[in-house]
Scaffold this motif. Structure first.
Motif, PDB file in Angstrom:
ATOM      1  N   THR A  79      11.319   5.813   0.054  1.00  0.00           N
ATOM      2  CA  THR A  79      11.536   5.866   1.498  1.00  0.00           C
ATOM      3  C   THR A  79      10.554   6.808   2.182  1.00  0.00           C
ATOM      4  N   ASP A  80       9.726   7.500   1.420  1.00  0.00           N
ATOM      5  CA  ASP A  80       8.754   8.444   1.965  1.00  0.00           C
ATOM      6  C   ASP A  80       7.509   7.682   2.433  1.00  0.00           C
ATOM      7  N   LEU A  81       7.331   7.600   3.755  1.00  0.00           N
ATOM      8  CA  LEU A  81       6.222   6.820   4.311  1.00  0.00           C
ATOM      9  C   LEU A  81       4.868   7.340   3.857  1.00  0.00           C
ATOM     10  N   GLN A  82       4.698   8.655   3.836  1.00  0.00           N
ATOM     11  CA  GLN A  82       3.412   9.230   3.426  1.00  0.00           C
ATOM     12  C   GLN A  82       3.089   8.883   1.979  1.00  0.00           C
ATOM     13  N   LEU A  83       4.071   8.929   1.130  1.00  0.00           N
ATOM     14  CA  LEU A  83       3.873   8.575  -0.273  1.00  0.00           C
ATOM     15  C   LEU A  83       3.491   7.099  -0.404  1.00  0.00           C
ATOM     16  N   LEU A  84       4.135   6.247   0.360  1.00  0.00           N
ATOM     17  CA  LEU A  84       3.793   4.827   0.321  1.00  0.00           C
ATOM     18  C   LEU A  84       2.369   4.576   0.813  1.00  0.00           C
ATOM     19  N   ILE A  85       1.945   5.313   1.836  1.00  0.00           N
ATOM     20  CA  ILE A  85       0.563   5.196   2.326  1.00  0.00           C
ATOM     21  C   ILE A  85      -0.405   5.613   1.228  1.00  0.00           C
ATOM     22  N   GLU A  86      -0.100   6.712   0.538  1.00  0.00           N
ATOM     23  CA  GLU A  86      -0.953   7.174  -0.565  1.00  0.00           C
ATOM     24  C   GLU A  86      -1.022   6.127  -1.679  1.00  0.00           C
ATOM     25  N   LEU A  87       0.103   5.545  -2.012  1.00  0.00           N
ATOM     26  CA  LEU A  87       0.122   4.501  -3.046  1.00  0.00           C
ATOM     27  C   LEU A  87      -0.719   3.304  -2.607  1.00  0.00           C
ATOM     28  N   LEU A  88      -0.605   2.937  -1.354  1.00  0.00           N
ATOM     29  CA  LEU A  88      -1.367   1.819  -0.817  1.00  0.00           C
ATOM     30  C   LEU A  88      -2.867   2.087  -0.911  1.00  0.00           C
ATOM     31  N   GLU A  89      -3.265   3.292  -0.580  1.00  0.00           N
ATOM     32  CA  GLU A  89      -4.685   3.659  -0.584  1.00  0.00           C
ATOM     33  C   GLU A  89      -5.250   3.862  -1.986  1.00  0.00           C
ATOM     34  N   GLN A  90      -4.421   4.325  -2.908  1.00  0.00           N
ATOM     35  CA  GLN A  90      -4.927   4.739  -4.214  1.00  0.00           C
ATOM     36  C   GLN A  90      -4.673   3.746  -5.343  1.00  0.00           C
ATOM     37  N   SER A  91      -3.841   2.753  -5.112  1.00  0.00           N
ATOM     38  CA  SER A  91      -3.474   1.851  -6.203  1.00  0.00           C
ATOM     39  C   SER A  91      -4.645   0.966  -6.602  1.00  0.00           C
ATOM     40  N   ALA A  92      -4.934   0.953  -7.897  1.00  0.00           N
ATOM     41  CA  ALA A  92      -5.973   0.079  -8.437  1.00  0.00           C
ATOM     42  C   ALA A  92      -5.422  -1.328  -8.657  1.00  0.00           C
ATOM     43  N   ASN A  93      -4.110  -1.462  -8.592  1.00  0.00           N
ATOM     44  CA  ASN A  93      -3.455  -2.752  -8.808  1.00  0.00           C
ATOM     45  C   ASN A  93      -3.146  -3.384  -7.447  1.00  0.00           C
ATOM     46  N   PRO A  94      -3.817  -4.481  -7.085  1.00  0.00           N
ATOM     47  CA  PRO A  94      -3.603  -5.095  -5.773  1.00  0.00           C
ATOM     48  C   PRO A  94      -2.155  -5.510  -5.515  1.00  0.00           C
ATOM     49  N   ALA A  95      -1.450  -5.963  -6.535  1.00  0.00           N
ATOM     50  CA  ALA A  95      -0.056  -6.369  -6.348  1.00  0.00           C
ATOM     51  C   ALA A  95       0.816  -5.172  -5.975  1.00  0.00           C
ATOM     52  N   LEU A  96       0.571  -4.023  -6.611  1.00  0.00           N
ATOM     53  CA  LEU A  96       1.342  -2.821  -6.281  1.00  0.00           C
ATOM     54  C   LEU A  96       0.974  -2.294  -4.902  1.00  0.00           C
ATOM     55  N   ALA A  97      -0.296  -2.396  -4.527  1.00  0.00           N
ATOM     56  CA  ALA A  97      -0.724  -1.995  -3.183  1.00  0.00           C
ATOM     57  C   ALA A  97      -0.047  -2.884  -2.135  1.00  0.00           C
ATOM     58  N   ASP A  98       0.006  -4.182  -2.394  1.00  0.00           N
ATOM     59  CA  ASP A  98       0.688  -5.101  -1.474  1.00  0.00           C
ATOM     60  C   ASP A  98       2.170  -4.773  -1.361  1.00  0.00           C
ATOM     61  N   LEU A  99       2.773  -4.424  -2.470  1.00  0.00           N
ATOM     62  CA  LEU A  99       4.183  -4.064  -2.465  1.00  0.00           C
ATOM     63  C   LEU A  99       4.417  -2.795  -1.652  1.00  0.00           C
ATOM     64  N   ALA A 100       3.541  -1.808  -1.816  1.00  0.00           N
ATOM     65  CA  ALA A 100       3.643  -0.574  -1.030  1.00  0.00           C
ATOM     66  C   ALA A 100       3.486  -0.885   0.457  1.00  0.00           C
ATOM     67  N   ALA A 101       2.563  -1.775   0.813  1.00  0.00           N
ATOM     68  CA  ALA A 101       2.359  -2.157   2.207  1.00  0.00           C
ATOM     69  C   ALA A 101       3.606  -2.849   2.761  1.00  0.00           C
ATOM     70  N   SER A 102       4.185  -3.745   1.980  1.00  0.00           N
ATOM     71  CA  SER A 102       5.402  -4.443   2.411  1.00  0.00           C
ATOM     72  C   SER A 102       6.552  -3.471   2.619  1.00  0.00           C
ATOM     73  N   ARG A 103       6.665  -2.516   1.713  1.00  0.00           N
ATOM     74  CA  ARG A 103       7.736  -1.510   1.829  1.00  0.00           C
ATOM     75  C   ARG A 103       7.528  -0.659   3.078  1.00  0.00           C
ATOM     76  N   LEU A 104       6.296  -0.295   3.354  1.00  0.00           N
ATOM     77  CA  LEU A 104       5.976   0.468   4.573  1.00  0.00           C
ATOM     78  C   LEU A 104       6.392  -0.306   5.816  1.00  0.00           C
ATOM     79  N   ILE A 105       6.048  -1.574   5.864  1.00  0.00           N
ATOM     80  CA  ILE A 105       6.386  -2.415   7.018  1.00  0.00           C
ATOM     81  C   ILE A 105       7.900  -2.489   7.190  1.00  0.00           C
TER      82      ILE A 105
END
Length: 90
Positions: free
Chosen positions: A58-84
């Protein structure tokens, strides 16, 4: 089962299925559980466990960091969806 396994928290269990289930039971609004979810989302070797942890964060900043740093596109997409989802709710 080894005695040592009985003392190990479920979210650190050798089995990815057990860790994944444990992640669903962690409370993201509790600081200690949020830290465990963060560790799973960033460092778990199994992508499914990481996915479950990301969907619980539920931590928006952490999700943004995951989105920016994830080498796995599927996990980055998931972080983006969770943020939205979280920003639409809040």
């Amino acid at each position: 089962m080894m005695f040592v396994d009985l003392l190990k928290p479920r979210w650190r269990h050798p089995s990815a299925a057990v860790r994944s289930l444990a992640a669903t039971k962690l409370n993201p609004n509790k600081k200690s559980d949020a830290g465990k979810l963060r560790q799973l989302a960033y460092h778990d070797p199994d992508p499914e466990v990481r996915s479950v942890a990301i969907t619980r964060l539920t931590d928006l900043q952490l999700l943004i960091e995951l989105l920016e740093q994830s080498a796995n596109p599927a996990l980055a997409d998931l972080a983006a969806s969770r943020l939205i989802t979280l920003t639409e709710q809040g």
